[in-house]
Design a protein around this motif. Sequence first.
Motif, PDB file in Angstrom:
ATOM      1  N   LEU A 196       1.001  -1.307  -0.025  1.00  0.00           N
ATOM      2  CA  LEU A 196      -0.122   0.230   0.113  1.00  0.00           C
ATOM      3  C   LEU A 196       0.920   1.122  -0.043  1.00  0.00           C
ATOM      4  O   LEU A 196       1.750   1.323   0.785  1.00  0.00           O
ATOM      5  CB  LEU A 196      -0.959  -0.059   1.223  1.00  0.00           C
ATOM      6  N   LYS A 197       0.683   2.324  -0.976  1.00  0.00           N
ATOM      7  CA  LYS A 197       1.234   3.460  -0.933  1.00  0.00           C
ATOM      8  C   LYS A 197       0.475   4.287  -0.047  1.00  0.00           C
ATOM      9  O   LYS A 197      -1.027   4.612  -0.339  1.00  0.00           O
ATOM     10  CB  LYS A 197       1.263   4.037  -2.150  1.00  0.00           C
ATOM     11  N   ALA A 198       0.542   4.396   1.342  1.00  0.00           N
ATOM     12  CA  ALA A 198      -0.118   5.055   2.172  1.00  0.00           C
ATOM     13  C   ALA A 198      -0.548   6.472   1.808  1.00  0.00           C
ATOM     14  O   ALA A 198       0.194   7.290   1.386  1.00  0.00           O
ATOM     15  CB  ALA A 198       0.599   5.128   3.731  1.00  0.00           C
ATOM     16  N   GLY A 199      -1.754   6.653   2.168  1.00  0.00           N
ATOM     17  CA  GLY A 199      -2.541   8.028   1.534  1.00  0.00           C
ATOM     18  C   GLY A 199      -2.088   9.263   2.325  1.00  0.00           C
ATOM     19  O   GLY A 199      -1.478   9.088   3.451  1.00  0.00           O
ATOM     20  N   HIS A 200      -1.664  10.316   1.574  1.00  0.00           N
ATOM     21  CA  HIS A 200      -1.498  11.691   2.086  1.00  0.00           C
ATOM     22  C   HIS A 200      -0.066  11.611   2.937  1.00  0.00           C
ATOM     23  O   HIS A 200      -0.062  12.292   4.333  1.00  0.00           O
ATOM     24  CB  HIS A 200      -2.570  12.320   2.929  1.00  0.00           C
TER      25      HIS A 200
ATOM     26  N   LEU B 269       4.178   1.913   2.158  1.00  0.00           N
ATOM     27  CA  LEU B 269       5.168   3.052   1.902  1.00  0.00           C
ATOM     28  C   LEU B 269       4.795   4.263   2.190  1.00  0.00           C
ATOM     29  O   LEU B 269       3.645   4.604   1.724  1.00  0.00           O
ATOM     30  CB  LEU B 269       5.503   2.698   0.233  1.00  0.00           C
ATOM     31  N   ILE B 270       5.468   4.992   2.625  1.00  0.00           N
ATOM     32  CA  ILE B 270       5.232   6.260   3.355  1.00  0.00           C
ATOM     33  C   ILE B 270       6.131   7.227   2.652  1.00  0.00           C
ATOM     34  O   ILE B 270       7.639   7.255   3.048  1.00  0.00           O
ATOM     35  CB  ILE B 270       4.907   6.537   4.671  1.00  0.00           C
ATOM     36  N   SER B 271       5.862   8.412   1.872  1.00  0.00           N
ATOM     37  CA  SER B 271       6.711   9.059   1.366  1.00  0.00           C
ATOM     38  C   SER B 271       6.746  10.337   1.961  1.00  0.00           C
ATOM     39  O   SER B 271       5.720  11.114   1.803  1.00  0.00           O
ATOM     40  CB  SER B 271       6.443   9.431  -0.313  1.00  0.00           C
ATOM     41  N   ALA B 272       7.519  10.768   2.766  1.00  0.00           N
ATOM     42  CA  ALA B 272       7.527  12.032   3.614  1.00  0.00           C
ATOM     43  C   ALA B 272       8.822  12.594   3.863  1.00  0.00           C
ATOM     44  O   ALA B 272       9.779  12.133   3.682  1.00  0.00           O
ATOM     45  CB  ALA B 272       6.790  11.984   4.939  1.00  0.00           C
ATOM     46  N   GLY B 273       8.975  14.078   3.928  1.00  0.00           N
ATOM     47  CA  GLY B 273      10.011  14.672   4.218  1.00  0.00           C
ATOM     48  C   GLY B 273      10.678  14.585   5.442  1.00  0.00           C
ATOM     49  O   GLY B 273       9.857  14.470   6.451  1.00  0.00           O
TER      50      GLY B 273
ATOM     51  N   THR C 233       4.674  -4.211   7.565  1.00  0.00           N
ATOM     52  CA  THR C 233       6.176  -3.580   7.452  1.00  0.00           C
ATOM     53  C   THR C 233       6.127  -2.322   6.753  1.00  0.00           C
ATOM     54  O   THR C 233       5.750  -2.212   5.529  1.00  0.00           O
ATOM     55  CB  THR C 233       7.177  -4.383   6.744  1.00  0.00           C
ATOM     56  N   ILE C 234       6.463  -1.166   7.467  1.00  0.00           N
ATOM     57  CA  ILE C 234       6.691   0.032   7.099  1.00  0.00           C
ATOM     58  C   ILE C 234       7.803   0.615   6.412  1.00  0.00           C
ATOM     59  O   ILE C 234       8.810   0.549   7.275  1.00  0.00           O
ATOM     60  CB  ILE C 234       5.964   1.024   7.917  1.00  0.00           C
ATOM     61  N   TYR C 235       7.853   1.241   5.403  1.00  0.00           N
ATOM     62  CA  TYR C 235       9.188   1.962   4.779  1.00  0.00           C
ATOM     63  C   TYR C 235       8.723   3.311   4.446  1.00  0.00           C
ATOM     64  O   TYR C 235       7.716   3.545   3.920  1.00  0.00           O
ATOM     65  CB  TYR C 235       9.400   1.323   3.452  1.00  0.00           C
ATOM     66  N   ARG C 236       9.460   4.242   4.888  1.00  0.00           N
ATOM     67  CA  ARG C 236       9.607   5.537   4.825  1.00  0.00           C
ATOM     68  C   ARG C 236      10.754   6.088   4.436  1.00  0.00           C
ATOM     69  O   ARG C 236      12.034   6.022   4.613  1.00  0.00           O
ATOM     70  CB  ARG C 236       9.005   6.142   6.422  1.00  0.00           C
ATOM     71  N   THR C 237      10.460   7.200   3.509  1.00  0.00           N
ATOM     72  CA  THR C 237      11.651   7.789   2.651  1.00  0.00           C
ATOM     73  C   THR C 237      12.320   8.684   3.851  1.00  0.00           C
ATOM     74  O   THR C 237      13.575   9.002   3.780  1.00  0.00           O
ATOM     75  CB  THR C 237      11.240   8.623   1.785  1.00  0.00           C
ATOM     76  N   ASP C 238      11.713   9.307   4.791  1.00  0.00           N
ATOM     77  CA  ASP C 238      12.230  10.135   5.760  1.00  0.00           C
ATOM     78  C   ASP C 238      13.339   9.344   6.761  1.00  0.00           C
ATOM     79  O   ASP C 238      14.255   9.854   7.060  1.00  0.00           O
ATOM     80  CB  ASP C 238      11.166  10.912   6.653  1.00  0.00           C
ATOM     81  N   LEU C 239      13.142   7.845   6.547  1.00  0.00           N
ATOM     82  CA  LEU C 239      14.005   7.170   7.710  1.00  0.00           C
ATOM     83  C   LEU C 239      14.810   6.371   6.708  1.00  0.00           C
ATOM     84  O   LEU C 239      16.011   6.408   6.916  1.00  0.00           O
ATOM     85  CB  LEU C 239      13.336   6.431   8.554  1.00  0.00           C
ATOM     86  N   GLN C 240      14.436   5.799   5.731  1.00  0.00           N
ATOM     87  CA  GLN C 240      15.086   4.594   4.922  1.00  0.00           C
ATOM     88  C   GLN C 240      15.266   5.488   3.282  1.00  0.00           C
ATOM     89  O   GLN C 240      16.287   4.604   2.916  1.00  0.00           O
ATOM     90  CB  GLN C 240      14.284   3.489   4.700  1.00  0.00           C
ATOM     91  N   LYS C 241      15.187   6.443   3.204  1.00  0.00           N
ATOM     92  CA  LYS C 241      15.582   7.198   1.920  1.00  0.00           C
ATOM     93  C   LYS C 241      14.746   6.463   1.020  1.00  0.00           C
ATOM     94  O   LYS C 241      13.740   5.771   1.010  1.00  0.00           O
ATOM     95  CB  LYS C 241      16.998   7.213   1.678  1.00  0.00           C
ATOM     96  N   ALA C 242      15.556   6.300  -0.317  1.00  0.00           N
ATOM     97  CA  ALA C 242      14.651   5.565  -1.252  1.00  0.00           C
ATOM     98  C   ALA C 242      14.400   4.202  -1.144  1.00  0.00           C
ATOM     99  O   ALA C 242      15.271   3.650  -0.549  1.00  0.00           O
ATOM    100  CB  ALA C 242      15.364   5.896  -2.851  1.00  0.00           C
ATOM    101  N   VAL C 243      13.418   3.596  -1.345  1.00  0.00           N
ATOM    102  CA  VAL C 243      13.072   2.242  -1.323  1.00  0.00           C
ATOM    103  C   VAL C 243      12.574   1.499  -2.545  1.00  0.00           C
ATOM    104  O   VAL C 243      11.986   1.931  -3.395  1.00  0.00           O
ATOM    105  CB  VAL C 243      11.814   2.112  -0.166  1.00  0.00           C
ATOM    106  N   LEU C 244      13.608   0.332  -2.868  1.00  0.00           N
ATOM    107  CA  LEU C 244      13.118  -0.246  -4.100  1.00  0.00           C
ATOM    108  C   LEU C 244      12.707  -1.727  -3.714  1.00  0.00           C
ATOM    109  O   LEU C 244      13.119  -2.503  -3.043  1.00  0.00           O
ATOM    110  CB  LEU C 244      14.412  -0.662  -4.702  1.00  0.00           C
TER     111      LEU C 244
END
Length: 796
Positions: free
Chosen positions: A721-725, A746-750, A772-783
């Motif tokens: 799931l690309k988590a909303g907002h 997947l959470i994309s946040a600054g 299992t949560i992956y966040r750009t603010d913590l893990q950077k880009a995720v593949l």
Amino acid sequence: MKDYPVIKVTILFIIGILSAHFFDVNIIVVSALFIAGVVLLLFHKRFSDNFYYSFLVFLVSGILVFSIGNLLAKENEISFSPFLTNIDKVKNTTAIGRIDRIDLIKSNELILYLNADSVYSEEFYIKDKIQLICKIKSDNKSLFELYDKLKPGNYLKLTGYYYKGREKRNPGEFDYDAYLKSKGILGILSINDTSSIKVINQHTDFFKNLIHQTRKKIDWQIKKYQSPETASLLRGLLLADRGEINYQTKQQFTNSGVVHVLAVSGLHVGYIILIFLFLFGRFNLFLRSILTVVGLLCFMFITGIPPSVFRATVMAIVIIVAYLSNRSTNLFNSISIAALIILIINPNEIYNPGFQLSFAAVLSIALVYPFLEKHITSWNIQSKILKFFIVLAGVSLSAQIGTLPFTLMYFNKFSIIALFTNLIVIPTIGFIIATAVVTLALSSFLPVIAIYFATANDLITKWTLSLIKFSGELSFSHVNIYDYTLTDLILFYLMLAILLYYLPRFKNRIVKVALFGLVAANVILYSSIDSINLLPENYLSVFMIDVGQGDSFLIRFPNGKTALVDAGNTTIAFDNGERVIIPLLKYLGIEKINYGLVSHIDADHYGGFVALVLDGLIGEIYKPTLDTSLSKDKRFEEFLVERKIPVKYYSESKMEIGNAALYFLYDSKIDNIAGESTNNHSGIFKLVYGETSFLFTGDVEKNIEKIYAEKYKKFLDSDVLKAGHHGSKTSSSDVFLNYVTPKYSLISAGFKNKFGHPASEVMQRLEKYGSTIYRTDLQKAVLLRSDGKRINVINW
């Protein structure tokens, strides 16, 4: 080598510096070796003919030089405590310290370097010697008043927003934080109000201030007489300050293979030597040489003593002094002396790309050009002008061969037209520098004549920049080569050494051609062995790009086609499309995005698409239906029409791409809900490949999630799931998650964004569903990569 022992000393010293990564040599060992060396020298006359004695002297001396290199490297090692490196973003941070140096002012920013004694905020207190970059932004009047007021050596108290440099957050991205740390700089203090700067002590560093005031005076004179375009270039060429040369222009210089002229180094020092030799031509050799050395030192100080100019100046002075003292001016010996002096002063220079490029260029000219010179001489060219350009081409080609591995490793580009552009640009840059020097000299006592020279320079600069722009924007001007590693570099130089050693030993031309072809084939073949393909064929890859506080997801389908879901934000300060996504696409070898999917018309989702469209990287765009009440939506569509990009609107449909499928979800009820934000008009789609699935939800909020949950129910069930907002509490409701039940979220946040995304309650809800949560603010880009049966998280 026998006649030039300094070459051997320099090589051993460099090996000693490099060895510091693996082990330490302590001062006791160095002292013992030094004493042993002194004792051996005392008996030199008695045992000089003894082979074993000579060998022992050689061994002890070699180990001593090696050990000194190791010891100096450890002594000069730059390191920060883990506590300091973990400080990333802190508001209301105060720094107290002394100004080390001040950059030339930009139109909207003043940068100074602070040697801080203490740095503190509500979160931390540091009582230690650290260096900070202080970036001050304010209105022009306040900024220029501050610029005139501050001097190197002043003791200041500054309060602003502290942050460390941007780390490598996506593949192929430049690690600015690591670069700053390598220079001994902890981070950046951003100040938006000049009243936040207090001068505690007006003590001035006389020498540094003299340099600073001289640079200011020259900069002021350049701006007075030259056009803004020429002034920004001359700032770079004469004062080693490229701050006012924009990003696009720098890229054009890189693409056309002439970016080296922007870094004040050996080329510029060479021009300065020619200017001084011309000016002092009537003096005797000794006086002319001394005046040239003095002029070089003045030029070095005026540029602010950047490492590149210091290297070139030291090398030039070594050659001049060797020539004056009637000693051999063997180029290898001079290079070795210069390198040894520089590395003794600062062993960390060995890791500086500028150091590597400078010495690689000069060594390559010394080694490769003699081969080319033989052929040029055999042609017996009568025309002096033609011969000049052919010799220049030979020297330029020699330098490019030697620096090619470093160029590929640091710039990721191989310029196809570099030889051609350098033939024109290098002499022209020399003429621009010379004309600028004359203009500056005349401006003090013959300003009317200075205007004519300045006008001529404006025309030449305009023509030169137009040529660079034209050549840099040619589709065939350069080839992007990424993932060029240290192994590839070593292989290249090994093959080049083999070629240079054996080529003169073969007389038959066919054999020489065969040898060249064999060496080239080996370089190409073995350079690809350690290459890694992050997006392999026959897999579905989903890349969550770190664009800060925004969204961007790159999808590569098993059949090789690509889609980009959103492209992050674009602002005056930073364009994610230009600075993050385009470099990433080049790094990954993607020439075109087949499908651009704009989830909705919010700047942090569609802004980056503008740069991608302008670069011709987008095939077609999918987006929500045009909202005529939104001016930004109308402007965006007008832009797409102008650029002839096909636009399609989201509707309930299915699109098959190879053996993967995109299901666009839609409910007409959403259009009838009045007063909803753009977030709730986000396009939602499900990506299915084999037994695996991904759900993208844009920024839809809870009330719209409920509508989709009621309509699609179990069809929403997805592995990812690309988590909303961005993980906001307005989205990812229990009603919705109950149907999705994602294995991964997947959470994309600054990083440390002002909105507090992702919300703690959203994190708890996702964890409740075992996601299992992956966040750009913590893990950077995720593949993520799917083979159709299972999904793997790839460590890029």
